[in-house]
Write a protein that holds these residues in place. Structure first.
Motif, short mmCIF file in Angstrom:
data_model
loop_
_atom_site.label_atom_id
_atom_site.label_comp_id
_atom_site.label_asym_id
_atom_site.label_seq_id
_atom_site.Cartn_x
_atom_site.Cartn_y
_atom_site.Cartn_z
N PHE A 108 33.90 47.66 12.95
CA PHE A 108 33.71 48.94 13.62
C PHE A 108 32.29 49.44 13.38
CE2 PHE A 108 38.21 48.63 12.49
CZ PHE A 108 38.78 48.71 13.76
N ARG A 109 31.55 49.64 14.47
CA ARG A 109 30.17 50.10 14.37
C ARG A 109 29.97 51.30 15.29
NH1 ARG A 109 26.46 46.12 16.52
NH2 ARG A 109 28.07 45.93 18.11
N THR A 110 29.25 52.29 14.79
CA THR A 110 28.89 53.44 15.63
C THR A 110 27.38 53.44 15.81
OG1 THR A 110 29.19 55.82 15.94
CG2 THR A 110 28.65 55.10 13.72
N PRO A 111 26.87 53.72 17.01
CA PRO A 111 25.42 53.68 17.22
C PRO A 111 24.71 54.88 16.59
CG PRO A 111 26.52 54.41 19.23
CD PRO A 111 27.61 54.02 18.26
N ILE A 112 23.51 54.64 16.12
CA ILE A 112 22.64 55.74 15.66
C ILE A 112 21.96 56.31 16.90
CG2 ILE A 112 20.66 56.34 14.23
CD1 ILE A 112 21.43 53.92 12.44
N LEU A 113 22.29 57.52 17.26
CA LEU A 113 21.81 58.10 18.51
C LEU A 113 20.35 58.50 18.43
CD1 LEU A 113 24.92 60.29 19.44
CD2 LEU A 113 24.38 57.96 20.17
N ARG A 114 19.91 58.97 17.27
CA ARG A 114 18.50 59.29 17.06
C ARG A 114 18.10 58.84 15.67
NH1 ARG A 114 17.86 65.58 19.03
NH2 ARG A 114 19.27 65.48 20.79
N LYS A 115 16.96 58.21 15.56
CA LYS A 115 16.50 57.71 14.27
C LYS A 115 15.63 58.76 13.59
CE LYS A 115 16.94 52.80 15.20
NZ LYS A 115 16.27 51.49 15.26
N ARG A 116 16.28 59.78 13.15
CA ARG A 116 15.67 60.80 12.29
C ARG A 116 16.55 60.82 11.04
NH1 ARG A 116 15.82 66.06 15.84
NH2 ARG A 116 18.02 65.45 15.92
N CYS B 199 30.83 63.70 26.49
CA CYS B 199 30.47 64.53 25.33
C CYS B 199 29.00 64.94 25.33
CB CYS B 199 30.79 63.78 24.05
SG CYS B 199 32.55 63.38 23.87
N GLN B 200 28.28 64.57 26.42
CA GLN B 200 26.87 64.95 26.58
C GLN B 200 26.03 64.50 25.38
OE1 GLN B 200 26.78 69.19 27.41
NE2 GLN B 200 28.34 69.02 29.00
N LEU B 201 26.22 63.23 25.00
CA LEU B 201 25.51 62.66 23.87
C LEU B 201 24.19 62.04 24.30
CD1 LEU B 201 28.51 60.88 22.11
CD2 LEU B 201 27.46 63.05 21.46
N THR B 202 23.27 61.98 23.36
CA THR B 202 22.00 61.30 23.59
C THR B 202 22.23 59.80 23.68
OG1 THR B 202 20.91 62.99 22.25
CG2 THR B 202 19.67 60.97 22.64
N GLN B 203 21.51 59.13 24.59
CA GLN B 203 21.58 57.68 24.64
C GLN B 203 21.09 57.09 23.33
OE1 GLN B 203 22.66 55.49 26.87
NE2 GLN B 203 23.18 56.85 28.56
N PRO B 204 21.76 56.04 22.81
CA PRO B 204 21.30 55.42 21.56
C PRO B 204 19.86 54.95 21.66
CG PRO B 204 23.47 54.60 22.17
CD PRO B 204 22.97 55.42 23.34
N VAL B 205 19.14 55.04 20.55
CA VAL B 205 17.74 54.62 20.52
C VAL B 205 17.65 53.12 20.67
CG1 VAL B 205 16.95 56.54 19.11
CG2 VAL B 205 17.85 54.52 18.01
#
Length: 490
Positions: free
Chosen positions: A206-214, A424-430
């Motif tokens: 199970f992996r979840t994407p990092i949406l922003r690398k901050r 969910c109006q999420l940012t596209q993964p980096v």
């Protein structure tokens, strides 16, 4: 004599094995600390392992609650960069001086000693906890959330490690919680892995994407109380089918609210922090479940972070919590972290005084949830009993069960009828490009080239005159970097 030596051997063996297996320790509510070696000669310090920040920052002065700190004058290898830097956290701030020095972590033998940027804290406010056993923190997030200062880029220990090894590195946290219900000390393990090793790890299902690398910003889709085996919550009525418009609208309302400001995975935060309205709904269900089980707990425990104490350790029969996370495999998939009550009914005091005259045993607990305004933070309460793998360069976080700690589970994947990124109006993964110190260096390099080109253009007439009428050697001027900075300052 032989028996004595044999006993000594077994004690030494058990101690060594324990030290090899676990390198993170901490007291209740104080996150997980790691011992590091700083400077030459070495000074040993304990720092919090923090995925919610980037900078390695350590105390350089004695405090009321602790006389242990880094003595800068005692390190022959320290280089003073001469810049003031600062950082602000959700709780606490500090100001310090930026230096570079050698750092080594003996419990991470695969990682070499590196010279890296260090912030020596000279002044702080509500940063160090009273009685804390740590003297700073080791930030493991990306460069944009590092400490800041005027005309300075503060590098991270992780970036220095990757530069020394010339390869991208991942890290894994195995947080085990307390050893038993009668002990408030928690323990765990930090491991460093190169990306080739990570790609061979088939346990990470199970992996979840990092949406922003901050920070490690992820898509938290829902927080639900599991009652009678059903993952339901009063904001999503159990009689609604998954494909109905009402269900989709209710789910959307929840996940948009959870990610309105940011949703991050932060080992430096203790609790699971939720937007205010969702916090109230989750706590109300847990409170009702406790009342149904005839567990009497006052409102101060549920809503104001107060302790609840008993003369014996508690075996909690409360429902678990389900946390839905966006899957990295498809944008209409998610998986669920099932967090048992042993995680969020946190032990903060465990005093077993049975058999001692005139003393009373006391076992105190605090709720592992808190209201967070508009932000969502999965603190280490959501990570205990699991192994969490942070693949910084590929941009995902893997979750799988651990062999220690509470019996947390990961289930799924589950499919949705529509894109969860859109719903969910999420940012596209980096993209899979690490945000590191190299990016900052290339930026500074480009700025320097442009500045040099402008300077050459402006000085061209002067150079032409100098060629035509050579000046005496004694009148030559220096165009060193220091001179240019001084001229710009004036």
């Amino acid at each position: 004599m032989f028996v004595t030596r044999l006993i000594y051997f077994f004690v030494l063996f058990i101690t060594t094995t324990s030290c090899d297996q676990f390198n993170l320790y901490g007291q209740a509510g104080q996150a997980y600390a790691l011992e590091i070696n700083v400077g030459h000669p070495v000074q040993k310090l304990n720092v919090l392992v923090d995925t919610g920040s980037t900078t390695l920052a350590i105390a350089s002065y004695a405090r009321i609650d602790s006389n242990k700190y880094f003595h800068a004058d005692n390190s022959a290898s320290l280089f003073n960069i001469g810049k003031e830097v600062q950082a602000k956290y959700s709780q606490g701030t500090w100001i310090g001086n930026l230096v570079s020095d050698f750092v080594n972590i003996s419990t991470l033998p695969e990682v070499p000693e590196v010279k890296c940027d260090i912030a020596l804290i000279t002044k702080s406010h509500k940063f160090f906890m009273n009685g804390s056993g740590w003297q700073g923190l080791l930030g493991l997030a990306y460069l944009p959330v590092g400490a800041w200062g005027e005309n300075v880029v503060v590098g991270s220990w992780l970036d220095s490690v990757e530069k020394a090894l010339n390869k991208a590195m991942s890290f894994q946290l195995k947080l085990c919680g307390v050893r038993s219900s009668t002990n408030a000390t928690h323990y765990g393990k930090l491991e460093m892995l190169d990306d080739n090793t990570v790609s061979l790890n088939h346990n990470v299902e199970f992996r979840t994407p990092i949406l922003r690398k901050r920070w490690y910003e992820v898509g938290v889709l829902s927080i639900r109380v599991i009652t009678n085996g059903n993952k339901s919550m009063n904001i999503i009525e159990s009689n609604l089918t998954k494909d109905s418009d009402d269900y989709l609208n209710a789910y959307k309302e929840t996940c948009v609210k959870l990610n309105e400001e940011k949703s991050i995975v932060d080992s430096g935060t203790t609790n699971i922090r939720l937007p205010d309205t969702l916090f109230g709904e989750v706590v109300e269900e847990l409170k009702n479940a406790a009342a149904s089980a005839y567990i009497l707990i006052l409102d101060g425990f549920w809503y104001r972070g107060e302790s609840a104490c008993w003369p014996e350790p508690q075996e909690w029969s409360l429902p678990s919590i389900a946390v839905d996370l966006l899957s990295a495999d498809a944008d209409n998939q998610y998986f669920t972290l099932e967090i048992p009550p042993q995680n969020f009914m946190r032990v903060v005091t465990a005093k077993n005084n049975s058999g001692e005259g005139g003393s009373v045993s006391e076992f105190c607990y605090k709720l592992g949830f808190e209201a967070g305004g508009k932000e969502t933070i999965l603190g280490y309460t959501a990570m205990e009993g699991l192994q969490v793998l942070f693949n910084r360069s590929a941009g995902w976080i893997g979750w799988y069960p651990s062999d220690c700690g509470p019996k947390a589970r990961v289930t799924g994947p589950y499919n949705f009828s529509t894109s969860l990124l859109s719903l969910c109006q999420l940012t596209q993964p980096v993209p899979d490009v690490a945000v590191s110190i190299k990016a900052a260096q290339w930026t500074l390099c480009a700025v320097s080239i442009i500045a040099a080109a402008v300077l050459i253009y402006l000085l061209a007439p002067c150079v032409k005159i100098m060629i035509q009428t050579p000046l005496p050697m004694s009148q030559q001027i220096s165009l060193s970097q220091a001179a240019l900075v001084e001229q710009e300052a004036t």
